[in-house]
Structure formats: C-alpha cells, structure tokens
Design a protein around this motif. Structure first.
Motif, short mmCIF file in Angstrom:
data_model
loop_
_atom_site.label_atom_id
_atom_site.label_comp_id
_atom_site.label_asym_id
_atom_site.label_seq_id
_atom_site.Cartn_x
_atom_site.Cartn_y
_atom_site.Cartn_z
N CYS A 38 0.90 -1.39 0.12
CA CYS A 38 -0.10 -0.04 0.13
C CYS A 38 0.84 1.34 -0.02
O CYS A 38 1.98 1.29 0.42
N SER A 40 0.50 3.66 1.78
CA SER A 40 0.87 4.03 3.09
C SER A 40 1.68 3.40 3.75
O SER A 40 2.34 4.18 4.89
N ASP A 41 2.37 2.27 3.33
CA ASP A 41 3.55 1.46 3.83
C ASP A 41 4.65 2.31 3.20
O ASP A 41 5.60 2.33 3.87
N HIS A 43 5.22 5.28 2.45
CA HIS A 43 5.05 6.86 2.92
C HIS A 43 5.61 6.47 4.45
O HIS A 43 6.15 7.28 4.90
N GLY A 44 4.84 5.45 4.95
CA GLY A 44 5.00 5.33 6.49
C GLY A 44 6.47 4.98 6.93
O GLY A 44 6.59 5.07 8.05
N THR A 49 4.29 9.36 8.44
CA THR A 49 2.98 9.46 9.07
C THR A 49 2.93 9.27 10.43
O THR A 49 1.81 9.62 10.88
N ARG A 51 2.61 6.37 11.74
CA ARG A 51 1.70 5.26 11.83
C ARG A 51 2.36 3.94 11.29
O ARG A 51 1.96 2.91 11.38
N ARG A 52 3.65 3.90 11.69
CA ARG A 52 4.47 2.69 11.30
C ARG A 52 5.52 2.74 12.27
O ARG A 52 6.82 2.62 11.91
#
Ligand SMILES: [Zn+2]
Ligand SMILES: [Zn+2]
Length: 345
Positions: A38, A40-41, A43-44, A49, A51-52
């Motif tokens: 994803c 989001s992975d 970026h994270g 973010t 969030r990781r």
C-alpha cells in the motif's frame, strides 16, 4: 516463520519468528499467499506519517489459505481460500452493528503501529485473524488478484459514500491505484463524464485505461481552465485522492452548487476552506476511510471479471526481495503501479 520486520525507519530485516498461535476460539491461521504494498506503507516506513512506529510487520492487503481453525470457527475450514478485512473490528459496538466496521470503536488496521495501538500485518508467512473479518474467494480469483480486493474496496467505498447521481460529472484528482479503482467504480455505478488529473503522464495513461474520459496533466496545463471547458457548469463530485491542501481547495472551487468533495487522501493535516461558499452553495465535504461492508460486493465484481486488475498484478515477486522493491516504489519508478509479494518465496 520468516517475516519482514521494519526494524527502524527505512530499515528492513528478515527475521525468523514463531508462527502466530490461535489464541481465541473464533480465530483462523492463514498461510499468506499474496500481499500487496500500500502507498501508506511506502510513505509510512520513513516515519512521515507516525503510523508505522518500528518495529512493525506491515502489510494489510492480503490473501491466503486457511491452515488451522479455532474450536469455535463456524464458517471456514482448513484449505479455504480467503481474504480478510484490513481493519480488525470488534463486531459488537454500535458502528459494527450498523455495518460501519471501518469506524469501529476498537478498530485497528493490520500492519499499523501508532500511539494508540500496534498490530502486526501480513508481510510474513502466516497471520492469525478472527473469522468475522474473513471472506471466501472463488477458485477463479487468483491470490494476487485477491490481494487487491482491499484497495479496490477503498475506491468502491469512496464512490459509495459520495452518493453518485446518474450521469454526474466527476473529477478524480490523483490517478494512482486508489484513483484507478475509484474510476472503475464510477464506471460500474453509472457516472457521466469522468475527468482524471495527475502530475504524472504514466498514471494518466493508467487512468485512461481504467475508463477516464478526459485526462489532464496539471503540471503541464492549467487544469482549472481545461476542466471548465469540459464541465462549464461545474463538477458534481470531486475526489481528492491526494489529500493536499492546494488540491482540495482547487477542487472545492470547481464544484457546482450542491456538489460533493470527497476526501480520500491523507497528506496534509489541516486545510482551509471557503466556509461562506460551502454554506451558500450547499456544498458537502465528505470523508471516506478504508471500506466497510463492501467486501462481498467487491469480491463478486472482481470474480465476475468486471474489474480490470491486470496493470496491478505485473509485479508478483518474492517477499525476500522486498527491500529493493520498496526502494523502487519510493523512487516512484515509472510503470510500477503496484507490487505484490509472495511470502512463500
Ligand atoms: Zn492500504
Ligand atoms: Zn466495533
């Protein structure tokens, strides 16, 4: 089992860890067959973010086969081919009771670690999940396509909450994977003109393949005046898949009266909006978060061949090669729309 651990920001290690155990009667052990990456992975993993938070095993877009079931499992057996919801929801709070599992009071997204919680994901050989979040997939849907049910459901959910009207003129701002799935969902649900904008010609070509009627490179041309030519009366709906303040603001100004702005992207934390116009034009700003109870519908659409997933399954690669693929994704390599890992290799 082997698992890909984000040990520190931007630093992966493969680690041998115990196979997760079934701790509750309603859980199943799934052998992960495919898990897609994803945005989001990507970026994270750098810490952008929050969030990781490392260490974490990421990965929430997965499919696999059930290899063990808890004593209380009713709907599934060993050998079943399945996908599971990327959100672990409780099943009994008010939101869950009303089908809004993405808003569950106790929701946790697999492969996310933030200040409130941490829960390992599917960049590993096995994962344990409760049966309430599991869905069967037909034999004709390959594991790599099944891994894309989650991101497709995100696009499908966004279109659903937008309350699309017949033949509505729609702008999709940002034409990556989620933008592509929004475009396909719009076609399925009977949208009128679909306009896609992006700053990357490669992604715009993809948007066209997905069914966009007009594609505009907002870096090369004045997108606003181009869009006005296509939709002189304004837009019914704008999907902001990017989530940047400048994009959201511009999108809002192109809406017609009564139009809807759907916020999909999560880039900027705050955005200033022209409140007087929102009020007097009766505009709506609508958030959309992952997906809720759309999995069965999405599985049906994908298995019946109505969704084109071909551009996204070109890179089904061994999980052991993950670090180099993450680098290529981070550098936004041309033509690399989606990477799917095979944890068995
Ligand atoms: Zn995702
Ligand atoms: Zn709940």
């Amino acid at each position: 089992m082997r698992a890909l651990v984000l040990e520190d920001y931007d630093k992966f290690v493969f680690r041998d860890i115990p196979i997760p155990k079934i701790a509750n009667q309603d859980e199943v052990l799934i052998k992960v067959k495919a898990v897609s990456v994803c945005g989001s992975d990507v970026h994270g993993m750098s810490g952008a973010t929050g969030r990781r938070l490392p260490p974490i095993i990421m990965g929430h877009e997965a499919s696999g086969q059930i290899v063990q079931v808890g004593d209380g499992v009713k709907k599934f057996s060993i050998g079943d081919r399945v996908v599971f919801n990327s959100t672990l929801f409780c099943g009994h709070c008010d939101y869950c009771q009303h089908g809004m599992v993405n808003l569950c009071d106790e929701r946790k997204v697999f492969g996310v670690s933030c200040e409130e919680y941490k829960i390992d994901g599917a960049y590993a050989e096995y994962i344990v999940v409760p049966e309430r979040i599991v869905y069967s997939i037909p034999d004709r849907v390959s594991y790599e396509k099944a891994a894309l049910i989650e991101p497709f459901s995100v696009g499908f959910h966004a279109v659903r909450v937008a309350e699309l009207g017949l033949a509505d003129t729609v702008l999709v701002y940002g034409s990556g994977t989620i933008g592509s799935f929004i475009i396909q969902s719009l076609k399925i649900k009977g949208a009128g003109k679909i306009i896609a904008t992006d700053i990357d010609d490669d992604k715009l070509a993809l948007a066209e393949e997905m069914g966009a009627d007009y594609v505009i490179n907002s870096k090369k041309t004045d997108a606003e005046s181009e869009i006005k030519k296509i939709a002189p009366k304004g837009l019914d709906i704008v999907f902001d898949v990017v989530g940047k303040a400048s994009v959201a603001r511009q999108g809002l100004e192109m809406l017609k009266k009564g139009g809807r702005m759907v916020m999909v992207g999560l880039m900027d934390k705050e955005i200033a909006f022209p409140v007087q116009r929102i009020t007097s034009w009766q505009l709506r700003i609508q958030g959309t978060y992952i997906s809720s109870d759309e999995y069965p519908a999405c599985i049906e659409l994908i298995s019946s061949g109505r969704v084109n997933l071909d551009p996204f399954i070109k890179h089904f690669v061994p999980l052991s090669e993950a670090p180099s693929w993450f680098n290529r994704l981070r550098e936004a390599e041309k033509g690399l729309h989606k990477v799917i890992f095979n944890p068995e290799k």
